[in-house]
Design a protein around this motif. Structure first.
Motif, PDB file in Angstrom:
ATOM      1  N   LYS A 399     -39.592 -11.055 -14.025  1.00  0.00           N
ATOM      2  CA  LYS A 399     -39.262  -9.792 -12.638  1.00  0.00           C
ATOM      3  C   LYS A 399     -39.768  -9.286 -11.776  1.00  0.00           C
ATOM      4  O   LYS A 399     -39.075  -8.891 -10.714  1.00  0.00           O
ATOM      5  CB  LYS A 399     -38.896  -8.571 -13.990  1.00  0.00           C
ATOM      6  CG  LYS A 399     -37.180  -8.534 -14.584  1.00  0.00           C
ATOM      7  CD  LYS A 399     -36.807  -6.971 -15.811  1.00  0.00           C
ATOM      8  CE  LYS A 399     -35.938  -7.669 -16.408  1.00  0.00           C
ATOM      9  NZ  LYS A 399     -36.088  -6.249 -17.432  1.00  0.00           N
ATOM     10  N   ASN A 400     -41.181  -9.645 -11.773  1.00  0.00           N
ATOM     11  CA  ASN A 400     -42.306  -9.160 -10.394  1.00  0.00           C
ATOM     12  C   ASN A 400     -42.511 -10.376  -9.233  1.00  0.00           C
ATOM     13  O   ASN A 400     -42.649 -11.521  -9.970  1.00  0.00           O
ATOM     14  CB  ASN A 400     -43.305  -9.281 -11.545  1.00  0.00           C
ATOM     15  CG  ASN A 400     -44.317  -8.618 -10.640  1.00  0.00           C
ATOM     16  OD1 ASN A 400     -44.174  -7.484  -9.171  1.00  0.00           O
ATOM     17  ND2 ASN A 400     -45.396  -8.143 -10.862  1.00  0.00           N
ATOM     18  N   ARG A 401     -41.366  -9.826  -8.440  1.00  0.00           N
ATOM     19  CA  ARG A 401     -41.628 -10.895  -7.300  1.00  0.00           C
ATOM     20  C   ARG A 401     -42.919 -10.921  -6.717  1.00  0.00           C
ATOM     21  O   ARG A 401     -43.140 -12.148  -5.989  1.00  0.00           O
ATOM     22  CB  ARG A 401     -40.147 -10.171  -6.370  1.00  0.00           C
ATOM     23  CG  ARG A 401     -39.365 -10.137  -6.943  1.00  0.00           C
ATOM     24  CD  ARG A 401     -38.307  -9.479  -5.776  1.00  0.00           C
ATOM     25  NE  ARG A 401     -36.773  -9.301  -6.413  1.00  0.00           N
ATOM     26  CZ  ARG A 401     -35.651  -9.860  -6.236  1.00  0.00           C
ATOM     27  NH1 ARG A 401     -35.977 -11.713  -5.355  1.00  0.00           N
ATOM     28  NH2 ARG A 401     -34.829  -9.779  -6.894  1.00  0.00           N
ATOM     29  N   LEU A 402     -43.981 -10.368  -6.753  1.00  0.00           N
ATOM     30  CA  LEU A 402     -45.454 -10.539  -6.902  1.00  0.00           C
ATOM     31  C   LEU A 402     -45.889 -11.814  -8.220  1.00  0.00           C
ATOM     32  O   LEU A 402     -46.191 -10.863  -8.892  1.00  0.00           O
ATOM     33  CB  LEU A 402     -45.469  -8.913  -6.535  1.00  0.00           C
ATOM     34  CG  LEU A 402     -45.568  -8.596  -5.199  1.00  0.00           C
ATOM     35  CD1 LEU A 402     -46.476  -7.185  -5.386  1.00  0.00           C
ATOM     36  CD2 LEU A 402     -45.707  -9.447  -3.714  1.00  0.00           C
ATOM     37  N   ILE A 403     -46.605 -12.884  -7.853  1.00  0.00           N
ATOM     38  CA  ILE A 403     -46.451 -13.351  -9.061  1.00  0.00           C
ATOM     39  C   ILE A 403     -48.107 -13.356  -8.308  1.00  0.00           C
ATOM     40  O   ILE A 403     -48.613 -13.556  -7.932  1.00  0.00           O
ATOM     41  CB  ILE A 403     -45.647 -14.849  -8.633  1.00  0.00           C
ATOM     42  CG1 ILE A 403     -46.308 -15.453  -7.789  1.00  0.00           C
ATOM     43  CG2 ILE A 403     -44.490 -14.673  -9.245  1.00  0.00           C
ATOM     44  CD1 ILE A 403     -45.353 -17.161  -7.467  1.00  0.00           C
ATOM     45  N   THR A 404     -48.604 -13.674  -9.967  1.00  0.00           N
ATOM     46  CA  THR A 404     -49.918 -14.880  -9.711  1.00  0.00           C
ATOM     47  C   THR A 404     -50.308 -15.840 -11.094  1.00  0.00           C
ATOM     48  O   THR A 404     -49.478 -16.120 -11.412  1.00  0.00           O
ATOM     49  CB  THR A 404     -50.638 -12.940 -10.328  1.00  0.00           C
ATOM     50  OG1 THR A 404     -50.828 -12.198  -9.749  1.00  0.00           O
ATOM     51  CG2 THR A 404     -51.590 -14.347 -10.660  1.00  0.00           C
ATOM     52  N   ILE A 405     -50.414 -16.888 -10.052  1.00  0.00           N
ATOM     53  CA  ILE A 405     -50.291 -18.051 -10.254  1.00  0.00           C
ATOM     54  C   ILE A 405     -51.803 -18.435 -11.481  1.00  0.00           C
ATOM     55  O   ILE A 405     -53.072 -18.002 -11.016  1.00  0.00           O
ATOM     56  CB  ILE A 405     -50.187 -19.368  -9.471  1.00  0.00           C
ATOM     57  CG1 ILE A 405     -48.206 -19.320  -9.522  1.00  0.00           C
ATOM     58  CG2 ILE A 405     -50.297 -20.622 -10.237  1.00  0.00           C
ATOM     59  CD1 ILE A 405     -47.734 -19.689  -8.090  1.00  0.00           C
ATOM     60  N   ARG A 406     -51.652 -18.941 -11.640  1.00  0.00           N
ATOM     61  CA  ARG A 406     -53.605 -18.958 -12.919  1.00  0.00           C
ATOM     62  C   ARG A 406     -53.218 -20.735 -13.735  1.00  0.00           C
ATOM     63  O   ARG A 406     -52.107 -20.868 -13.914  1.00  0.00           O
ATOM     64  CB  ARG A 406     -53.661 -18.192 -14.126  1.00  0.00           C
ATOM     65  CG  ARG A 406     -54.294 -16.374 -13.247  1.00  0.00           C
ATOM     66  CD  ARG A 406     -54.320 -15.361 -14.697  1.00  0.00           C
ATOM     67  NE  ARG A 406     -54.747 -14.253 -13.820  1.00  0.00           N
ATOM     68  CZ  ARG A 406     -56.234 -14.313 -14.502  1.00  0.00           C
ATOM     69  NH1 ARG A 406     -56.467 -15.133 -14.834  1.00  0.00           N
ATOM     70  NH2 ARG A 406     -56.824 -12.798 -14.009  1.00  0.00           N
ATOM     71  N   ALA A 407     -54.544 -21.447 -14.056  1.00  0.00           N
ATOM     72  CA  ALA A 407     -54.847 -22.672 -14.388  1.00  0.00           C
ATOM     73  C   ALA A 407     -56.395 -22.215 -14.706  1.00  0.00           C
ATOM     74  O   ALA A 407     -56.534 -21.905 -13.817  1.00  0.00           O
ATOM     75  CB  ALA A 407     -54.185 -23.479 -13.618  1.00  0.00           C
ATOM     76  N   SER A 408     -56.728 -23.576 -15.546  1.00  0.00           N
ATOM     77  CA  SER A 408     -57.410 -23.955 -16.401  1.00  0.00           C
ATOM     78  C   SER A 408     -58.136 -25.101 -15.736  1.00  0.00           C
ATOM     79  O   SER A 408     -57.243 -26.959 -16.782  1.00  0.00           O
ATOM     80  CB  SER A 408     -58.139 -23.535 -17.261  1.00  0.00           C
ATOM     81  OG  SER A 408     -58.155 -21.867 -17.873  1.00  0.00           O
ATOM     82  N   LEU A 409     -58.845 -25.828 -15.722  1.00  0.00           N
ATOM     83  CA  LEU A 409     -59.176 -27.179 -14.982  1.00  0.00           C
ATOM     84  C   LEU A 409     -59.951 -27.642 -15.625  1.00  0.00           C
ATOM     85  O   LEU A 409     -61.600 -27.533 -15.087  1.00  0.00           O
ATOM     86  CB  LEU A 409     -59.650 -27.241 -13.054  1.00  0.00           C
ATOM     87  CG  LEU A 409     -58.208 -26.341 -12.008  1.00  0.00           C
ATOM     88  CD1 LEU A 409     -58.384 -26.579 -10.922  1.00  0.00           C
ATOM     89  CD2 LEU A 409     -56.789 -26.825 -12.524  1.00  0.00           C
TER      90      LEU A 409
END
Length: 652
Positions: A399-409
């Motif tokens: 629902k949140n339109r302010l998104i946070t993208i995370r990932a480990s490389l």
């Protein structure tokens, strides 16, 4: 002596409950506004570093709610300055012991630190942290992408396991050119930990596409592999899965043979080892296989591969094994310690030749090199291929339109990440310059991208790629959906107008409080007034007054001796009799008293009637025949009967 008191009443209990509800109403309204009655969520929601939360502690690789006792994992702390600059950071446990601390010579605007944590007991752990800016301290909060409540250690944490087999491929692993191929891979984790996966396919061949149905969240992974090609060959596919622990690495490899119309690809199956094994370095290892082909197989080739994707790195054991030999034993002393898979190639005699392949399960070579190496944390998973893991957001609908993208490389084994090669795209737009990279080591980075503007509802796609120093490339793409509801979920809509839910809840709560404030005092006054009117008479200390005792009744009978009157039974009454009971006193029953009153009234009415016909004065019923409040009804009854008898005698 009278003792008046207010007895306990159910109305008092109701009053107390009403007052209690009035006191609790503000808390209930506040919890409804927050749509959550579990206070634990407030401390362990997934939060990001911001002005509201300037210090955040997280677990980048494992589930903090199923930490394995005795396993060392890494924690990460991120902080931003709110005043003059960060001068120190400290993490403490429940006993006040320092888990991690660091001081800075120069004040820092931002910090990113990584430290190791090893749970020693099976229990819940309370960790607290703070960053200092001179005399000003800011508390840290714990965040996790796993949607858990705090930090907990368990005795054992199990590895995820595959629940499907390539033998379930449709129509099979052996297809003709132009025929569609499909395989649905599934895996589960016993503790419902997040399942990370890495897929590799024969280099420079992209016809086999995959679609993630379940992304590993909540311990469930489901991937559909599908495609077709017109190029005949033996194609190699491999999938690694793990839950963040290096010892929980599992892999599944299979061959897809695509045959031309006029020929077929040799089919190779490794018979031994048929499951994952471990062997000490220097010990002999035997590989057995079987192969079939419409045409003749010219020879076999045996390789030991740590990375199936990088064919140039395969260790050649023998590339000219006779066609009639299907078993090979060799010494492992020339292999370095690590994880391998045996690969058998089988070319046929056609021009150009078609090459079949067979892959063994995982083979671990254990040697002194592993023991001499610096001890690594248990959440550092190194595989022969670079990885992109722990991605988020992973929810199908958010629902949140302010998104946070995370990932480990993670780079491949013994390699480092080429920072300049990292690329991240959102809906096809390059957002790499806006992304933040936290360096844990030369071979491991965490990536964070926080949007500043709200994204539109609908499906969105994230793509991440990078390359390591071994020139191996990793890429991963996934999608998430923002609920495309035109109406704001935080508003109520009345006749087309949106009203904030918070405003509605506050107004409704205020009205309810107002109503209760008016009703409760009225209830209070009414209850106490009724209790004051309800006064009981306590005669326990006053002896009862003698009235209508047996002795008095007998004496009265002897003196007056009225005709036709019996104290045991009233003869002039109906067949139903009335008796006197003797407990402490002998009294006339209530019904008898009622009948006496009735007789008095009837006698008076009879006299009045006679007086209306005759002018003779009537003396039978006098004013004093009406009983006084304190007059004895029994004596009055005797008096009336005597008057009636005298009248009868006079008439005779």
């Amino acid at each position: 002596m009278k003792n008046s008191y207010a007895p306990k009443s159910a109305k008092k209990n109701f009053l107390i409950m009403s007052l209690f509800l009035v006191l609790c109403l503000p808390l209930i309204v506040w919890q409804v506004v927050n749509e959550d009655f579990d206070w634990r969520d407030l401390a362990f929601q997934e939060v990001e570093v911001s002005e509201e939360n300037p210090c955040v502690i997280s677990f980048p690789n494992v589930n903090p709610y199923t930490l394995e006792v005795g396993s060392t994992v890494r924690m990460q702390i991120e902080g931003i300055s709110q005043a003059s600059g960060i001068t120190s950071v400290a993490i403490l446990n429940r006993s006040g012991e320092t888990v991690f601390s660091k001081e800075y010579d120069n004040s820092q605007e931002e910090i990113v630190e990584s430290f190791e944590f090893t749970p020693t007991q099976e229990r819940v752990y309370d960790l607290s942290g703070s960053i200092s800016e001179g005399e000003y301290d800011t508390a840290c909060v714990i965040s996790s992408p796993y949607d858990v409540k705090g930090i907990r250690a368990v005795a054992n944490n199990s590895a995820p396991e595959f629940t499907s087999s390539p033998l379930d491929s449709k129509p099979s692993q052996d297809i003709d050119t132009g025929v569609g191929y499909e395989y649905i891979l599934t895996a589960t984790d016993p503790e419902n930990d997040f399942i990370n996966y890495t897929f590799s396919f024969t280099p420079n061949n992209q016809w086999l596409k995959y679609n993630v149905i379940e992304n590993g969240n909540n311990g469930k992974l489901k991937i559909q592999f599908k495609g077709s090609t017109s190029e005949p060959a033996s194609y190699l596919a491999n999938v690694f899965i793990h839950d963040g622990y290096s010892k929980h690495l599992r892999s599944q490899s299979w061959i897809v043979s695509v045959n031309p119309a006029e020929n077929d690809v040799p089919k190779v199956t490794i018979i031994s080892p048929w499951e994952a094994i471990s062997i000490e370095q220097g010990k002999p290892l035997t590989i057995k296989w079987g192969a079939t082909d419409r045409n003749a197989i010219t020879n076999y080739e045996l390789y030991m591969a740590q990375s199936l994707q990088d064919e140039d790195s395969w260790k050649t054991i023998d590339d000219d094994i006779p066609y009639n030999v299907e078993e090979y034993t060799f010494n492992t002393s020339e292999l370095s310690a690590g994880l391998y898979k045996a690969v058998i190639k089988a070319p046929d005699n056609q021009d150009p030749p078609l090459v079949g392949r067979g892959i063994s399960p995982q083979i671990e070579i254990i040697g002194e090199e592993v023991e001499e190496e610096e001890e690594k944390p248990d959440d550092q998973v190194e595989i022969p291929e670079p990885q992109i893991i722990n991605v988020s957001p992973t929810e199908e609908d958010i629902k949140n339109r302010l998104i946070t993208i995370r990932a480990s490389l993670l780079a491949s084994e013994n390699a480092e990440i080429n920072v300049d090669s990292i690329k991240i795209k959102l809906d096809g737009e390059d957002i790499t310059p806006q992304a933040k990279f936290n360096k844990i080591s030369e071979s491991e980075f965490t990536l964070i991208y926080q949007t500043e503007e709200e994204y539109e509802g609908g499906l969105h796609k994230v793509e991440i790629t990078f390359e390591d120093t071994e020139e191996l490339q990793a890429e991963k793409s996934w999608t998430f959906n923002i609920t495309a509801d035109q109406r704001d979920p935080d508003k109520f809509y009345i006749f087309g107008y949106g009203i904030s839910k918070l405003v509605v809840y506050v107004i409704a709560g205020g009205l309810l409080l107002l109503i209760l404030s008016l009703i409760v005092p009225l209830i209070l006054v009414r209850v106490w007034r009724e209790d004051e009117e309800t006064v009981e008479e306590d005669n326990t200390l006053i002896p009862p007054e003698p009235r209508g005792t047996v002795e008095n009744i007998v004496n009265t009978e002897q003196e007056q001796k009225p005709a036709g009157v019996s104290f045991a039974k009233l003869e002039d009454e109906e067949p139903e009799s009335y008796y006197f009971e003797q407990k402490e006193d002998l009294v006339v029953k209530e019904k008898a008293g009622g009948d006496i009153k009735k007789k008095i009234i009837e006698a008076k009415e009879k006299k009045d009637k006679e007086s209306s016909v005759e002018t003779v004065p009537d003396t039978t019923t006098k004013e004093n025949d009406i009983p006084e409040p304190d007059e004895d009804l029994l004596l009055l009854y005797q008096k009336i009967n005597k008057s009636e008898e005298d009248k009868d005698e006079s008439e005779e």
